[in-house]
Design an enzyme around this catalytic site. Structure first.
Site, PDB file in Angstrom:
ATOM      1  N   ARG A 128      13.139  -8.735  -4.536  1.00 46.00           N
ATOM      2  CA  ARG A 128      11.969  -7.749  -4.388  1.00 46.00           C
ATOM      3  C   ARG A 128      10.787  -8.666  -3.493  1.00 46.00           C
ATOM      4  O   ARG A 128      10.678  -9.753  -3.958  1.00 46.00           O
ATOM      5  CB  ARG A 128      11.728  -7.399  -5.527  1.00 46.00           C
ATOM      6  CG  ARG A 128      10.508  -6.412  -5.816  1.00 46.00           C
ATOM      7  CD  ARG A 128      10.508  -5.797  -7.165  1.00 46.00           C
ATOM      8  NE  ARG A 128       9.147  -5.196  -7.296  1.00 46.00           N
ATOM      9  CZ  ARG A 128       7.986  -5.275  -7.719  1.00 46.00           C
ATOM     10  NH1 ARG A 128       7.840  -6.703  -8.224  1.00 46.00           N
ATOM     11  NH2 ARG A 128       6.916  -4.607  -7.719  1.00 46.00           N
ATOM     12  N   HIS A 157      -0.375  -9.382 -17.243  1.00 45.18           N
ATOM     13  CA  HIS A 157      -1.804  -9.962 -17.227  1.00 45.18           C
ATOM     14  C   HIS A 157      -2.459  -8.715 -16.550  1.00 45.18           C
ATOM     15  O   HIS A 157      -2.082  -7.571 -16.162  1.00 45.18           O
ATOM     16  CB  HIS A 157      -1.711 -10.991 -16.017  1.00 45.18           C
ATOM     17  CG  HIS A 157      -1.104 -10.510 -14.594  1.00 45.18           C
ATOM     18  ND1 HIS A 157       0.040 -10.191 -14.116  1.00 45.18           N
ATOM     19  CD2 HIS A 157      -1.916 -10.021 -13.549  1.00 45.18           C
ATOM     20  CE1 HIS A 157       0.334  -9.802 -13.100  1.00 45.18           C
ATOM     21  NE2 HIS A 157      -1.265  -9.405 -12.651  1.00 45.18           N
ATOM     22  N   ASP A 176      -5.587  -8.006 -13.719  1.00 48.54           N
ATOM     23  CA  ASP A 176      -6.030  -8.616 -12.514  1.00 48.54           C
ATOM     24  C   ASP A 176      -7.830  -8.974 -12.805  1.00 48.54           C
ATOM     25  O   ASP A 176      -8.320  -8.179 -13.641  1.00 48.54           O
ATOM     26  CB  ASP A 176      -6.024  -7.877 -11.205  1.00 48.54           C
ATOM     27  CG  ASP A 176      -4.497  -7.616 -10.879  1.00 48.54           C
ATOM     28  OD1 ASP A 176      -3.559  -8.337 -11.244  1.00 48.54           O
ATOM     29  OD2 ASP A 176      -4.255  -6.607 -10.098  1.00 48.54           O
ATOM     30  N   HIS A 223      -0.362  -5.541 -16.806  1.00 45.82           N
ATOM     31  CA  HIS A 223       1.066  -5.056 -16.011  1.00 45.82           C
ATOM     32  C   HIS A 223       1.721  -6.482 -15.890  1.00 45.82           C
ATOM     33  O   HIS A 223       1.321  -7.472 -16.054  1.00 45.82           O
ATOM     34  CB  HIS A 223       0.335  -4.585 -14.607  1.00 45.82           C
ATOM     35  CG  HIS A 223      -0.401  -5.274 -13.738  1.00 45.82           C
ATOM     36  ND1 HIS A 223      -1.518  -5.433 -14.116  1.00 45.82           N
ATOM     37  CD2 HIS A 223       0.016  -6.051 -12.737  1.00 45.82           C
ATOM     38  CE1 HIS A 223      -2.187  -6.101 -13.201  1.00 45.82           C
ATOM     39  NE2 HIS A 223      -1.331  -6.474 -12.310  1.00 45.82           N
TER      40      HIS A 223
END
Ligand SMILES: C=C1C[C@]23C[C@@]1(O)CC[C@H]2[C@@]12CCC[C@@](C)(C(=O)O1)[C@H]2[C@@H]3C(=O)O
Ligand code: AKG
Ligand code: FE2
Length: 374
Positions: A298, A230, A232, A288
Protein backbone atom coordinates in the site's frame (compact mmCIF):
# COMPACT_ATOMS: atom_id res chain seq x y z
CA UNK A 1 24.95 -19.92 3.14
CA UNK A 2 24.54 -16.31 1.87
CA UNK A 3 23.84 -13.61 4.44
CA UNK A 4 20.13 -12.65 4.41
CA UNK A 5 19.83 -9.25 2.79
CA UNK A 6 18.23 -7.59 5.85
CA UNK A 7 21.36 -8.39 7.89
CA UNK A 8 23.75 -6.78 5.44
CA UNK A 9 22.67 -3.30 6.40
CA UNK A 10 21.74 -3.33 10.09
CA UNK A 11 19.82 -0.05 9.70
CA UNK A 12 17.58 -1.44 6.99
CA UNK A 13 14.84 -3.95 7.72
CA UNK A 14 14.13 -5.83 4.51
CA UNK A 15 10.33 -6.28 4.57
CA UNK A 16 10.46 -8.28 1.34
CA UNK A 17 12.66 -10.92 2.95
CA UNK A 18 10.54 -11.26 6.11
CA UNK A 19 8.60 -14.53 6.30
CA UNK A 20 7.07 -13.64 9.68
CA UNK A 21 6.60 -10.60 11.88
CA UNK A 22 9.50 -10.49 14.37
CA UNK A 23 8.97 -9.40 18.00
CA UNK A 24 10.54 -6.03 17.14
CA UNK A 25 7.56 -5.34 14.83
CA UNK A 26 4.76 -7.02 16.83
CA UNK A 27 2.43 -4.49 18.52
CA UNK A 28 0.31 -5.34 21.55
CA UNK A 29 -3.20 -3.92 21.90
CA UNK A 30 -3.96 -3.61 18.19
CA UNK A 31 -7.36 -5.24 18.59
CA UNK A 32 -8.59 -3.46 21.71
CA UNK A 33 -11.35 -1.79 19.71
CA UNK A 34 -13.51 -3.18 16.90
CA UNK A 35 -12.99 -2.06 13.30
CA UNK A 36 -16.10 -0.99 11.40
CA UNK A 37 -16.62 -0.18 7.73
CA UNK A 38 -16.70 3.54 6.94
CA UNK A 39 -18.01 3.01 3.42
CA UNK A 40 -21.70 2.64 4.27
CA UNK A 41 -24.59 4.67 2.85
CA UNK A 42 -24.15 8.45 3.35
CA UNK A 43 -25.60 9.62 6.65
CA UNK A 44 -25.36 6.23 8.40
CA UNK A 45 -23.49 6.58 11.72
CA UNK A 46 -20.15 5.09 10.61
CA UNK A 47 -20.11 6.42 7.04
CA UNK A 48 -17.09 8.71 6.63
CA UNK A 49 -18.49 12.12 5.60
CA UNK A 50 -18.02 13.10 1.97
CA UNK A 51 -17.58 16.69 0.77
CA UNK A 52 -18.00 17.13 -2.98
CA UNK A 53 -16.68 20.50 -4.11
CA UNK A 54 -18.98 20.39 -7.17
CA UNK A 55 -22.03 20.82 -4.90
CA UNK A 56 -23.54 24.29 -4.32
CA UNK A 57 -21.40 26.52 -2.08
CA UNK A 58 -23.74 26.69 0.92
CA UNK A 59 -24.12 22.89 0.99
CA UNK A 60 -20.34 22.44 0.83
CA UNK A 61 -19.77 24.87 3.73
CA UNK A 62 -22.41 23.09 5.83
CA UNK A 63 -20.86 19.67 5.11
CA UNK A 64 -17.35 20.87 5.96
CA UNK A 65 -18.63 22.32 9.26
CA UNK A 66 -20.43 19.12 10.22
CA UNK A 67 -17.53 16.85 9.28
CA UNK A 68 -14.89 19.02 10.97
CA UNK A 69 -16.94 19.31 14.16
CA UNK A 70 -18.07 15.72 14.39
CA UNK A 71 -15.25 13.72 12.80
CA UNK A 72 -12.21 15.95 12.26
CA UNK A 73 -11.94 14.31 8.83
CA UNK A 74 -13.79 13.78 5.56
CA UNK A 75 -13.42 12.43 2.06
CA UNK A 76 -12.96 15.22 -0.48
CA UNK A 77 -14.23 14.64 -4.02
CA UNK A 78 -14.82 16.93 -6.99
CA UNK A 79 -11.65 18.84 -6.04
CA UNK A 80 -10.44 19.33 -9.59
CA UNK A 81 -6.98 17.76 -9.25
CA UNK A 82 -6.90 15.59 -12.40
CA UNK A 83 -7.14 11.82 -11.85
CA UNK A 84 -4.48 11.39 -14.49
CA UNK A 85 -2.03 13.50 -12.41
CA UNK A 86 -2.83 11.47 -9.29
CA UNK A 87 -2.08 8.27 -11.22
CA UNK A 88 1.32 9.68 -12.25
CA UNK A 89 2.01 10.75 -8.65
CA UNK A 90 1.32 7.23 -7.37
CA UNK A 91 3.40 5.69 -10.15
CA UNK A 92 6.42 7.91 -9.34
CA UNK A 93 6.10 7.19 -5.60
CA UNK A 94 6.11 3.43 -6.30
CA UNK A 95 9.22 3.91 -8.45
CA UNK A 96 10.95 5.78 -5.60
CA UNK A 97 10.15 3.12 -3.00
CA UNK A 98 11.42 0.42 -5.39
CA UNK A 99 14.94 1.91 -5.30
CA UNK A 100 17.62 -0.37 -3.83
CA UNK A 101 17.98 -0.15 -0.04
CA UNK A 102 21.46 1.38 -0.35
CA UNK A 103 20.07 4.30 -2.40
CA UNK A 104 17.25 4.91 0.09
CA UNK A 105 19.66 4.75 3.03
CA UNK A 106 21.73 7.55 1.51
CA UNK A 107 18.79 9.87 2.13
CA UNK A 108 18.12 8.60 5.66
CA UNK A 109 16.56 11.08 8.11
CA UNK A 110 19.13 12.19 10.70
CA UNK A 111 18.14 12.70 14.35
CA UNK A 112 16.09 15.90 14.59
CA UNK A 113 15.88 16.31 10.78
CA UNK A 114 12.51 17.32 9.36
CA UNK A 115 13.15 15.62 6.02
CA UNK A 116 14.63 12.33 4.87
CA UNK A 117 14.04 8.62 4.42
CA UNK A 118 13.05 6.07 7.07
CA UNK A 119 10.49 5.79 9.84
CA UNK A 120 8.44 8.95 10.48
CA UNK A 121 9.50 11.18 13.42
CA UNK A 122 6.76 9.78 15.68
CA UNK A 123 8.40 6.34 15.62
CA UNK A 124 11.16 7.58 17.94
CA UNK A 125 8.64 7.57 20.82
CA UNK A 126 7.98 3.82 20.56
CA UNK A 127 10.13 0.78 21.14
CA UNK A 128 8.31 -1.27 18.50
CA UNK A 129 8.94 -0.73 14.79
CA UNK A 130 6.23 0.00 12.24
CA UNK A 131 5.65 -2.05 9.09
CA UNK A 132 6.44 0.81 6.73
CA UNK A 133 9.02 3.06 5.21
CA UNK A 134 8.53 6.76 4.60
CA UNK A 135 10.09 9.71 2.89
CA UNK A 136 9.53 13.33 3.95
CA UNK A 137 10.45 16.32 1.80
CA UNK A 138 9.63 19.93 1.26
CA UNK A 139 7.91 20.27 -2.14
CA UNK A 140 9.16 23.86 -2.38
CA UNK A 141 12.78 22.66 -2.31
CA UNK A 142 12.53 19.16 -3.68
CA UNK A 143 15.19 19.19 -6.40
CA UNK A 144 17.98 19.54 -3.83
CA UNK A 145 16.51 17.00 -1.35
CA UNK A 146 15.87 14.44 -4.06
CA UNK A 147 19.50 14.36 -5.22
CA UNK A 148 20.22 12.29 -2.10
CA UNK A 149 18.01 9.52 -3.49
CA UNK A 150 19.14 10.02 -7.09
CA UNK A 151 22.67 11.50 -6.88
CA UNK A 152 23.22 11.07 -10.62
CA UNK A 153 19.89 12.75 -11.40
CA UNK A 154 18.67 10.92 -14.55
CA UNK A 155 15.20 10.24 -15.93
CA UNK A 156 13.61 8.84 -12.75
CA UNK A 157 14.85 11.82 -10.75
CA UNK A 158 13.57 14.27 -13.38
CA UNK A 159 10.15 12.65 -13.71
CA UNK A 160 9.72 12.37 -9.91
CA UNK A 161 10.55 16.07 -9.48
CA UNK A 162 8.40 17.19 -12.43
CA UNK A 163 5.36 15.26 -11.26
CA UNK A 164 5.68 16.31 -7.60
CA UNK A 165 6.09 19.97 -8.59
CA UNK A 166 2.98 19.77 -10.77
CA UNK A 167 1.10 18.11 -7.89
CA UNK A 168 2.34 20.70 -5.36
CA UNK A 169 1.12 23.54 -7.59
CA UNK A 170 -2.39 22.04 -7.75
CA UNK A 171 -2.46 21.18 -4.05
CA UNK A 172 -1.34 24.59 -2.86
CA UNK A 173 -4.27 26.18 -4.71
CA UNK A 174 -6.65 23.55 -3.30
CA UNK A 175 -5.27 24.18 0.21
CA UNK A 176 -6.16 27.89 -0.05
CA UNK A 177 -9.65 26.97 -1.25
CA UNK A 178 -10.11 24.58 1.66
CA UNK A 179 -8.80 27.08 4.20
CA UNK A 180 -11.43 29.54 3.03
CA UNK A 181 -14.11 26.85 3.26
CA UNK A 182 -13.02 25.98 6.80
CA UNK A 183 -13.26 29.64 7.81
CA UNK A 184 -16.70 29.94 6.20
CA UNK A 185 -17.65 26.74 8.02
CA UNK A 186 -16.72 28.46 11.30
CA UNK A 187 -19.40 31.03 10.45
CA UNK A 188 -17.26 33.83 9.01
CA UNK A 189 -18.68 35.89 6.13
CA UNK A 190 -16.60 36.34 2.96
CA UNK A 191 -15.71 39.84 4.22
CA UNK A 192 -14.55 38.44 7.57
CA UNK A 193 -12.52 35.76 5.79
CA UNK A 194 -10.82 38.48 3.74
CA UNK A 195 -10.20 40.58 6.87
CA UNK A 196 -8.71 37.60 8.74
CA UNK A 197 -6.40 36.93 5.81
CA UNK A 198 -5.43 40.61 5.58
CA UNK A 199 -4.62 40.71 9.28
CA UNK A 200 -3.09 37.27 9.83
CA UNK A 201 -1.93 36.05 6.41
CA UNK A 202 -2.69 32.43 7.29
CA UNK A 203 -3.20 31.24 3.71
CA UNK A 204 -0.38 33.29 2.28
CA UNK A 205 2.20 31.96 4.75
CA UNK A 206 0.99 28.34 5.07
CA UNK A 207 3.81 25.91 4.27
CA UNK A 208 3.48 22.46 2.72
CA UNK A 209 5.41 19.30 3.61
CA UNK A 210 4.99 15.98 1.83
CA UNK A 211 5.36 12.62 3.51
CA UNK A 212 5.17 9.44 1.43
CA UNK A 213 4.36 6.09 3.06
CA UNK A 214 5.08 2.62 1.76
CA UNK A 215 3.42 -0.26 3.62
CA UNK A 216 4.84 -3.50 2.25
CA UNK A 217 2.59 -6.56 2.24
CA UNK A 218 2.91 -8.33 5.55
CA UNK A 219 2.88 -12.07 6.37
CA UNK A 220 0.88 -11.49 9.58
CA UNK A 221 -1.03 -8.18 9.32
CA UNK A 222 -2.87 -8.70 12.62
CA UNK A 223 0.41 -8.49 14.56
CA UNK A 224 1.92 -5.53 12.69
CA UNK A 225 1.06 -1.85 12.36
CA UNK A 226 1.72 0.40 9.35
CA UNK A 227 1.54 3.72 11.16
CA UNK A 228 0.92 4.18 14.88
CA UNK A 229 -2.25 6.01 15.94
CA UNK A 230 -1.65 9.76 16.02
CA UNK A 231 -3.13 13.14 15.27
CA UNK A 232 -1.41 15.26 12.63
CA UNK A 233 0.19 18.26 14.29
CA UNK A 234 -0.31 20.99 11.66
CA UNK A 235 -3.40 22.79 10.30
CA UNK A 236 -4.79 20.14 7.95
CA UNK A 237 -3.59 17.27 5.79
CA UNK A 238 -4.67 15.88 2.44
CA UNK A 239 -4.11 12.11 2.38
CA UNK A 240 -4.06 10.28 -0.92
CA UNK A 241 -4.45 6.58 -0.29
CA UNK A 242 -3.93 4.08 -3.07
CA UNK A 243 -6.68 1.67 -4.02
CA UNK A 244 -5.55 -0.53 -1.15
CA UNK A 245 -7.39 0.75 1.95
CA UNK A 246 -5.66 0.89 5.34
CA UNK A 247 -6.44 4.25 6.92
CA UNK A 248 -8.63 4.06 10.05
CA UNK A 249 -10.19 6.93 12.04
CA UNK A 250 -10.91 6.62 15.75
CA UNK A 251 -14.44 7.36 16.96
CA UNK A 252 -15.80 7.46 20.50
CA UNK A 253 -19.10 6.18 21.84
CA UNK A 254 -18.67 3.27 21.41
CA UNK A 255 -14.91 3.38 20.87
CA UNK A 256 -14.09 1.94 17.46
CA UNK A 257 -11.87 2.26 14.43
CA UNK A 258 -13.63 3.30 11.22
CA UNK A 259 -11.95 1.96 8.08
CA UNK A 260 -11.87 4.71 5.44
CA UNK A 261 -12.97 3.30 2.06
CA UNK A 262 -10.54 3.69 -0.83
CA UNK A 263 -12.45 6.06 -3.12
CA UNK A 264 -10.62 6.51 -6.44
CA UNK A 265 -9.44 10.09 -6.89
CA UNK A 266 -10.62 11.25 -3.45
CA UNK A 267 -8.47 12.84 -0.76
CA UNK A 268 -9.01 12.25 2.92
CA UNK A 269 -8.76 15.58 4.75
CA UNK A 270 -7.61 15.40 8.37
CA UNK A 271 -7.91 18.28 10.82
CA UNK A 272 -4.61 18.69 12.70
CA UNK A 273 -3.83 19.87 16.24
CA UNK A 274 -2.88 23.44 15.30
CA UNK A 275 -6.20 23.84 13.49
CA UNK A 276 -7.91 22.47 16.59
CA UNK A 277 -6.20 25.31 18.47
CA UNK A 278 -6.92 27.94 15.78
CA UNK A 279 -10.63 27.06 15.85
CA UNK A 280 -10.66 27.02 19.67
CA UNK A 281 -11.48 23.29 19.58
CA UNK A 282 -14.57 23.67 17.39
CA UNK A 283 -12.94 21.61 14.66
CA UNK A 284 -11.17 18.74 16.31
CA UNK A 285 -8.05 16.93 15.23
CA UNK A 286 -8.65 13.30 14.34
CA UNK A 287 -6.82 10.33 15.83
CA UNK A 288 -5.95 7.90 13.02
CA UNK A 289 -3.67 4.99 12.12
CA UNK A 290 -2.76 2.83 9.12
CA UNK A 291 -2.93 -0.96 9.03
CA UNK A 292 -1.22 -3.33 6.61
CA UNK A 293 -2.33 -5.98 4.17
CA UNK A 294 -1.32 -9.62 3.70
CA UNK A 295 -1.22 -9.69 -0.09
CA UNK A 296 -0.83 -6.15 -1.30
CA UNK A 297 1.62 -3.30 -0.83
CA UNK A 298 0.00 0.00 0.00
CA UNK A 299 1.19 3.53 -0.75
CA UNK A 300 -0.12 6.76 0.71
CA UNK A 301 0.83 10.39 0.51
CA UNK A 302 0.29 13.05 3.14
CA UNK A 303 0.32 16.71 2.03
CA UNK A 304 0.66 18.58 5.33
CA UNK A 305 -0.22 22.27 5.68
CA UNK A 306 0.88 24.30 8.65
CA UNK A 307 2.12 27.70 9.72
CA UNK A 308 5.69 28.89 9.18
CA UNK A 309 7.91 28.01 12.17
CA UNK A 310 7.98 31.48 13.75
CA UNK A 311 4.19 32.10 13.63
CA UNK A 312 2.29 31.93 16.91
CA UNK A 313 -1.01 30.07 16.54
CA UNK A 314 -3.82 30.93 18.96
CA UNK A 315 -7.61 30.67 18.72
CA UNK A 316 -9.23 32.99 16.19
CA UNK A 317 -11.27 35.70 17.89
CA UNK A 318 -14.25 34.69 15.74
CA UNK A 319 -14.12 31.11 17.05
CA UNK A 320 -14.30 32.03 20.74
CA UNK A 321 -17.86 32.32 22.10
CA UNK A 322 -18.78 35.82 23.34
CA UNK A 323 -17.87 36.35 26.98
CA UNK A 324 -15.33 33.51 27.02
CA UNK A 325 -11.56 33.52 26.85
CA UNK A 326 -9.63 31.41 24.33
CA UNK A 327 -9.33 27.76 25.29
CA UNK A 328 -5.67 27.51 24.19
CA UNK A 329 -2.55 29.59 24.57
CA UNK A 330 -0.50 30.72 21.59
CA UNK A 331 2.16 28.30 20.34
CA UNK A 332 4.45 28.03 17.33
CA UNK A 333 4.56 24.71 15.48
CA UNK A 334 8.07 23.88 16.83
CA UNK A 335 6.93 24.76 20.38
CA UNK A 336 3.90 22.49 19.95
CA UNK A 337 6.14 19.65 18.71
CA UNK A 338 8.19 20.08 21.89
CA UNK A 339 5.03 19.86 24.01
CA UNK A 340 3.91 16.78 22.05
CA UNK A 341 7.27 15.12 22.67
CA UNK A 342 6.82 15.69 26.41
CA UNK A 343 3.24 14.42 26.17
CA UNK A 344 4.39 11.19 24.50
CA UNK A 345 6.94 10.49 27.19
CA UNK A 346 4.50 11.18 30.05
CA UNK A 347 1.32 9.77 28.49
CA UNK A 348 -0.39 13.19 28.71
CA UNK A 349 -2.48 14.95 26.02
CA UNK A 350 -0.48 17.60 24.15
CA UNK A 351 -3.62 19.64 23.46
CA UNK A 352 -4.48 19.64 27.18
CA UNK A 353 -0.95 20.80 27.93
CA UNK A 354 -1.49 23.94 25.82
CA UNK A 355 -5.00 24.56 27.14
CA UNK A 356 -5.42 27.97 28.78
CA UNK A 357 -6.76 28.30 32.31
CA UNK A 358 -10.56 28.65 32.21
CA UNK A 359 -11.79 32.22 32.68
CA UNK A 360 -15.11 33.95 32.06
CA UNK A 361 -13.57 37.41 32.16
CA UNK A 362 -14.18 38.71 28.66
CA UNK A 363 -12.04 41.78 29.30
CA UNK A 364 -9.07 39.58 30.04
CA UNK A 365 -9.37 37.89 26.67
CA UNK A 366 -6.19 38.61 24.79
CA UNK A 367 -6.59 37.16 21.34
CA UNK A 368 -3.30 36.66 19.68
CA UNK A 369 -4.11 34.75 16.56
CA UNK A 370 -1.50 33.82 14.02
CA UNK A 371 1.20 36.40 14.67
CA UNK A 372 4.05 36.69 12.27
CA UNK A 373 7.19 38.08 13.78
CA UNK A 374 10.20 38.85 11.64
C1 LIG B 1 4.99 18.37 8.59
C2 LIG B 1 5.11 17.28 9.31
C3 LIG B 1 3.99 16.55 9.89
C4 LIG B 1 4.63 15.27 10.40
C5 LIG B 1 6.00 15.76 10.83
C6 LIG B 1 6.38 16.57 9.62
O1 LIG B 1 7.46 17.44 9.87
C7 LIG B 1 6.73 15.64 8.46
C8 LIG B 1 6.14 14.22 8.64
C9 LIG B 1 4.75 14.23 9.24
C10 LIG B 1 4.42 12.90 9.89
C11 LIG B 1 3.88 11.84 8.93
C12 LIG B 1 3.56 10.55 9.68
C13 LIG B 1 2.82 10.80 11.01
C14 LIG B 1 3.46 11.99 11.79
C15 LIG B 1 2.85 12.14 13.17
C16 LIG B 1 4.96 11.82 11.82
O2 LIG B 1 5.63 11.30 12.67
O3 LIG B 1 5.50 12.39 10.68
C17 LIG B 1 3.37 13.23 10.92
C18 LIG B 1 3.90 14.53 11.52
C19 LIG B 1 2.84 15.35 12.24
O4 LIG B 1 1.72 15.54 11.73
O5 LIG B 1 3.14 15.80 13.33
O1 AKG C 1 -1.33 5.91 5.25
C1 AKG C 1 -2.32 6.57 5.53
O2 AKG C 1 -3.41 6.40 5.02
C2 AKG C 1 -2.23 7.62 6.62
C3 AKG C 1 -0.97 8.41 6.57
C4 AKG C 1 -0.87 9.37 7.71
O3 AKG C 1 -1.68 9.41 8.59
C5 AKG C 1 0.25 10.30 7.74
O4 AKG C 1 1.15 10.24 6.87
O5 AKG C 1 0.25 11.15 8.68
FE1 FE2 D 1 -1.44 11.24 9.84
Amino acid sequence: MPTPSHLKNPLYFDFRAARRVPESHAWPGLHDHPVVDGGGAPGTPDAVPVVDLRDPGAAVVARVARAAEQWGAFLLTGHGVPAELLARVEDRIACMFALPAADKMRAVRGPGDACGYGSPPISSFFSKCMWSEGYTFSPAALRGDLRKLWPKAGDDYASFCDVMEEFHKEMRVLADKLLELFLRALGLTSEQVAAVEEERRIGETMTATMHLNWYPRCPDPRRALGLIAHTDSGFFTFVLQSLVPGLQLFRHGPDRWVAVPAVPGAFVVNVGDLFHILTNGRFHSVYHRAVVNRDLDRISLGYFLGPPPHAKVAPLREAVPPGRTPAYRAVTWPEYMGVRKKAFTTGASALKMVAAAESDDADAAVHQPLVLSS
